[in-house]
Design an enzyme around this catalytic site. Sequence first.
Site, short mmCIF file in Angstrom:
data_model
loop_
_atom_site.label_atom_id
_atom_site.label_comp_id
_atom_site.label_asym_id
_atom_site.label_seq_id
_atom_site.Cartn_x
_atom_site.Cartn_y
_atom_site.Cartn_z
CE1 TYR A 160 -15.03 -17.96 -29.56
CE2 TYR A 160 -14.30 -17.16 -31.71
CZ TYR A 160 -14.54 -16.93 -30.37
OH TYR A 160 -14.32 -15.69 -29.82
N GLY B 142 -15.60 -13.59 -16.46
CA GLY B 142 -14.25 -13.72 -17.02
C GLY B 142 -13.40 -12.50 -16.77
CB SER C 54 -16.26 -13.23 -32.04
OG SER C 54 -15.22 -13.36 -33.00
#
Length: 331
Positions: free
Chosen positions: A179, A21, A154
């Site tokens: 997520y 990414g 995260s």
Amino acid sequence: MTDWTAADMPDQTGRRVVVTGANTGLGKEAARAFAAKGADVVLACRSVERAEAAKADIEAERPSGSLTVLELDLADLDSVRSFADAFTDEFDDLHVLANNAGVMAIPRRETADGFETQFGVNHLGHFALTGHLLDDLRETGSGDDPARVVTMSSGIHERGRIDFEDLHGERSYDKWDAYAQSKLANLLFAYELDRRLDAADAPVESVAAHPGYAATDLQRRGPEMMGSTLRKLGMRVANAVFAQSAEQGALPFLYAATMPDISGGEYYGPGGFANMRGAPERQRSSKRSYEEGTAYRLWSVSEEGTGVAYELPDARGETASGDAAGAAADD
């Protein structure tokens, strides 16, 4: 560590780094910092066109390192294998694998292999990629200078639970729960990988990081896929008011990837307000992220789902690759 910036990274000359990414956001900033310090960086991206644009932008700053673009679609296991084959054909060393790419809070979709997209891209794609590149890492690392796998999680992982009965949200789907599950899976994987590497006495370390709240394209994609202009505007305002820059958000990842005082199994994030911004520091992740039984089960399910078997003993002294299908079935 309170004033640490990318300028404090050790020299990376002669070191090869793969950043997934790397065409935008945190990945691009990480690639920029690695190249500025002399690393030979592989931009592993789904869109070759956007990756080439990112490469040109970074090269305009005349970094001392080199940049190479290779196509990688983490939502397609065939693409993951093709990337690994292309990498191994072209290069003979790998010092850092930076598992950064991800998707966040999107409507339910499926990958090419039928996985829920957030779990499939954020966790399973990186699980497969790391397995395919493990030999490269082991052959490059040494006792004095181990290779490193850095996986981006995260802070929302603290909300996550691994729902083994409905991993892919086929019965019930909430985009934020999905997520959070994928980000918890990232940590369970990072810690379990390090335990297995340690059991194998392999010259590779696995560590994890999180960026806090950083303004990137990640926040935009969910509202765009939902066709919600209002939510997209809300995300843009929140980023402008509350978020730190992508350059700042990449610092914990860069610290975890490059600093010599790192040990396997550690976790780094911003040390400022609510761990959402600031310079990197070592932190503790959620209690669930350290559950070895959950990590063992997730590993077995991941090997079975991806078909990628790691030739590593687990912390119990067994060879995981030989027991993957049986362990998943027993659960």
